[in-house]
Design an enzyme around this catalytic site. Sequence first.
Site, PDB file in Angstrom:
ATOM      1  CE1 TYR B  22     -42.128 -11.048   4.492  1.00  0.00           C
ATOM      2  CE2 TYR B  22     -40.817  -9.506   3.218  1.00  0.00           C
ATOM      3  CZ  TYR B  22     -41.251 -10.787   3.461  1.00  0.00           C
ATOM      4  OH  TYR B  22     -40.826 -11.816   2.658  1.00  0.00           O
ATOM      5  CG  ASP B  46     -39.875 -15.725  -2.902  1.00  0.00           C
ATOM      6  OD1 ASP B  46     -39.243 -15.544  -3.953  1.00  0.00           O
ATOM      7  OD2 ASP B  46     -39.503 -15.283  -1.800  1.00  0.00           O
TER       8      ASP B  46
END
Lengths: 133, 133
Positions: B22, B46
């Site tokens: 990632y 987030d």
Amino acid sequence: MTIDMTMTANNSAAMKAALLDYVAAFNAADAERVAALFADDATIEDPVGSPAIAGREAILGFYRHATSLGARLEVVVPPRGSHGNAAALSFAVYARMQGHSVRIDVTDVMTFGADGRITGMRAFWGPDDVHPQ
Amino acid sequence: MTIDMTMTANNSAAMKAALLDYVAAFNAADAERVAALFADDATIEDPVGSPAIAGREAILGFYRHATSLGARLEVVVPPRGSHGNAAALSFAVYARMQGHSVRIDVTDVMTFGADGRITGMRAFWGPDDVHPQ
């Protein structure tokens, strides 16, 4: 430090202070002080993927056992807060396991209630996070 | 690395490899490659405490925007696995915000499906985790 019970749960700095107080209390081998940081009905999942324990007596027993083993926590990066009611702390645990000295790499995620006490703790560490020292 | 879709979700080492993939995909500013690590119905929160986004298109858009800003992720401690289907990664984000260079201290917690793809990402960082550089 002392937890201010009037702090709001979404106070990122206060959550971080509580995480560091947790470490200090653990390293003082003061299980009662560690357990007092938790809400009466808090849960602990340590490690993540194992059955959770819940409630004051279970949590006190958990930390009485853990602190009796002479384990020591070392914070490795500053705690992370959030814009909500949870924060994260990454640390290393130095402990004896089955007669060997080990370091366990851990990240704890803790959620907090409106009174500033911990309502949930989840400890992220896998079998591959246990390193001989 | 390439994600092996046959890996089991509770494979701590495989989850860690996915976390590092990632980061590599993000730092290559390859939003498609980042998004491909996620399940079709995955969710992203987030920072933690903000509304979650869900689904492939929203996630791709999220990473297209994030990678277009020239942000760079730097892993600060090894990822943590678990005995379940989740793992954690602590890193610093170097980015420009409102004309200033900042470092944001973050811990991501990701959950994984049986096919090894990410089903949920929660990013722990608070207002006080944004540091001028």
